[in-house]
Design a protein around this motif. Structure first.
Motif, short mmCIF file in Angstrom:
data_model
loop_
_atom_site.label_atom_id
_atom_site.label_comp_id
_atom_site.label_asym_id
_atom_site.label_seq_id
_atom_site.Cartn_x
_atom_site.Cartn_y
_atom_site.Cartn_z
N UNK A 107 -92.24 -24.32 -31.18
CA UNK A 107 -92.84 -25.65 -31.19
C UNK A 107 -92.37 -26.46 -30.00
N UNK A 108 -91.06 -26.47 -29.74
CA UNK A 108 -90.51 -27.20 -28.60
C UNK A 108 -91.03 -26.65 -27.28
N UNK A 109 -91.06 -25.33 -27.15
CA UNK A 109 -91.49 -24.72 -25.90
C UNK A 109 -92.94 -24.95 -25.59
N UNK A 110 -93.83 -24.76 -26.55
CA UNK A 110 -95.26 -24.94 -26.28
C UNK A 110 -95.62 -26.40 -26.09
N UNK A 111 -94.95 -27.29 -26.81
CA UNK A 111 -95.17 -28.72 -26.57
C UNK A 111 -94.77 -29.10 -25.16
N UNK A 112 -93.65 -28.56 -24.70
CA UNK A 112 -93.18 -28.86 -23.35
C UNK A 112 -94.08 -28.24 -22.30
N UNK A 113 -94.56 -27.01 -22.54
CA UNK A 113 -95.45 -26.37 -21.59
C UNK A 113 -96.70 -27.20 -21.36
N UNK A 114 -97.30 -27.68 -22.44
CA UNK A 114 -98.54 -28.44 -22.29
C UNK A 114 -98.30 -29.77 -21.59
N UNK A 115 -97.24 -30.49 -21.93
CA UNK A 115 -97.05 -31.82 -21.34
C UNK A 115 -96.69 -31.72 -19.87
N UNK A 116 -95.82 -30.80 -19.48
CA UNK A 116 -95.41 -30.73 -18.08
C UNK A 116 -96.51 -30.13 -17.20
N UNK A 117 -97.27 -29.18 -17.74
CA UNK A 117 -98.39 -28.65 -16.98
C UNK A 117 -99.45 -29.72 -16.78
N UNK A 118 -99.71 -30.48 -17.82
CA UNK A 118 -100.70 -31.56 -17.72
C UNK A 118 -100.27 -32.62 -16.72
N UNK A 119 -99.03 -33.06 -16.81
CA UNK A 119 -98.54 -34.10 -15.91
C UNK A 119 -98.52 -33.63 -14.45
N UNK A 120 -98.22 -32.35 -14.25
CA UNK A 120 -98.11 -31.84 -12.88
C UNK A 120 -99.47 -31.63 -12.23
N UNK A 121 -100.48 -31.17 -13.01
CA UNK A 121 -101.71 -30.72 -12.37
C UNK A 121 -102.97 -31.48 -12.75
N UNK A 122 -102.97 -32.20 -13.86
CA UNK A 122 -104.16 -32.96 -14.21
C UNK A 122 -104.54 -33.98 -13.13
N UNK A 123 -103.57 -34.71 -12.51
CA UNK A 123 -103.96 -35.65 -11.44
C UNK A 123 -104.70 -34.96 -10.29
N UNK A 124 -104.20 -33.80 -9.85
CA UNK A 124 -104.85 -33.09 -8.75
C UNK A 124 -106.23 -32.61 -9.16
N UNK A 125 -106.35 -32.09 -10.38
CA UNK A 125 -107.65 -31.61 -10.86
C UNK A 125 -108.65 -32.75 -10.94
N UNK A 126 -108.21 -33.93 -11.39
CA UNK A 126 -109.13 -35.06 -11.52
C UNK A 126 -109.56 -35.61 -10.16
N UNK A 127 -108.63 -35.64 -9.20
CA UNK A 127 -109.01 -36.14 -7.87
C UNK A 127 -110.05 -35.24 -7.22
N UNK A 128 -109.97 -33.94 -7.47
CA UNK A 128 -110.96 -33.04 -6.91
C UNK A 128 -112.28 -33.07 -7.68
N UNK A 129 -112.29 -33.81 -8.79
CA UNK A 129 -113.52 -34.00 -9.55
C UNK A 129 -114.05 -35.42 -9.39
#
Length: 391
Positions: free
Chosen positions: A217-239
């Protein structure tokens, strides 16, 4: 001053200092993603190198969680937390330079300092408020989430206002320095020292199903939040999003995690089951990912739908950890085990995302989030089984 008043004042000082630390436990990591264009320009990084940079602190969370309890045995919990704050200060100072080597080294120092705090702060909170552990964990996750929200919200404006990454990295000194100055006045017990003295305790915990439920639970929650924070901004700017709007979207996602942390206890009571709560959280996160895929104004709905369970499931893991452990000694052990193994797995998220994003675009990369959240839901469901304690 009477003994009771002195005790109350001491507890208040300890809680204030702990929450001040919590303000510096996510922002230094989540602030890097929204300032990607400036960081990439200042250091000449590729997407893959930027993915490694974002993966480093999460991997450090995993690697340095294991020795946190052992170090507490050697020098005491109080000195261990002081050392953690010192690492945070050193890492922040390294990252405000223009050296790529110091940028990566400082990121590791920051991750190591936060790793120690990740393990020990929940233990101290339970010791300070033993009868209100669930509420204390909820408030703690709110402050940690607020730290991440502040980081993503202010990152892009600060980077473009200063036209440099330095402002983005240096702002966290406003929390780290006061916490480091106040900490010597806080008294702590040696619960972590006792935990470390039980040298086979963590090995035994890894063999239990209840421990793996918390780990996943801790690991998958952390994977989703840090991946989202790291790459969602870049993905949105390219969209089509501006960098400021993309950073604001991620900040809104993290802001929505705050009520999720606070409401989780009430949601569990209303639904009458941890299992139903876990299913609801997982479905909401999947709906959020679908909205991100749709783009446009749907992105904001996705941030809300994904943000609520993101905060809720972090509190979920901490509450299960507190409920199923026999006091602060065992809680220190399960905290180290679950966050160590969990964050090591989570640290692969930003790097995997960077590879998928480079070769396949946002859609293929988001599939990794879907897979992660499905495992996260399974982990949550396993944690919500019979109310076993760690043996």
């Amino acid at each position: 001053m009477t003994d009771s008043r002195r005790s109350t004042t001491t507890s208040a000082l300890a809680l204030c200092t702990l929450f001040l630390m919590a303000f510096a436990m996510r922002g230094p990591v989540t602030s890097v993603g929204p300032a990607a264009d400036v960081v990439l320009r200042d250091f000449g990084l590729s997407y893959q190198a930027f993915g490694v940079l974002n993966a480093l602190p999460v991997l450090a969370f995993g690697f340095f969680s294991f020795p946190a309890v052992t170090l507490s045995e050697r020098i005491g919990m109080h000195k261990t937390i002081a050392a953690a704050l010192g690492l945070l200060l050193l890492g922040t100072l390294c990252r405000v330079t223009e050296s790529m080597v110091l940028l990566f080294a400082g990121t590791v120092f920051v991750g190591a300092g936060i790793a120690f705090l990740n393990v020990l702060v929940p233990v101290l909170l339970k010791a300070q408020a033993p009868d209100k552990a669930a509420r204390a964990m909820g408030l703690y996750t709110v402050v940690v989430g607020l730290s991440g929200t502040i980081g993503t919200w202010t990152s892009a404006p600060l980077a473009h206002l200063a036209d440099s990454h330095i402002a983005v990295m240096a702002v966290w000194l406003a929390f780290i320095v006061p916490a480091l100055c106040l900490w010597p006045r806080v008294k702590t017990d040696d619960a972590a020292k006792a935990a470390a003295a039980d040298k086979g305790g963590m090995v035994r915990l890894i063999k239990t199903g209840a421990a793996w439920a918390v780990i996943l639970t801790m690991g998958m929650q952390s994977l989703t939040v840090y991946t989202t924070c790291a790459w969602l901004p870049t993905a949105l700017t390219e969209r089509g999003f501006t960098t400021s709007a993309a950073g604001l979207a991620v900040a809104f996602f993290l802001f929505c995690s705050l009520p999720g942390s606070l409401w989780l206890d009430a949601i569990i009571r209303r639904l009458g089951s941890l299992k139903r709560t876990a299913v609801l959280m997982t479905v909401m996160f999947l709906a959020g990912i679908a909205c991100w895929q749709a783009g446009g104004w749907w992105v904001w709905s996705g941030c809300f739908l994904a943000g609520i369970p993101q905060g809720g499931m972090f509190t979920f893991a901490l509450i299960v950890m507190a409920m199923k452990s026999h006091g602060p000694v065992q809680m220190a052990q399960i905290s180290a085990v679950s966050q160590g193994v969990g964050y090591l797995a989570a640290g692969l998220g930003p790097w995997i995302f960077s590879v998928l994003y480079t070769y396949s675009g946002f859609f293929a990369a988001s599939l990794s989030l879907v897979a992660a959240v499905l495992v996260w839901g399974i982990a949550a469901l396993s944690a919500s089984g019979p109310a076993r304690v760690f043996r």
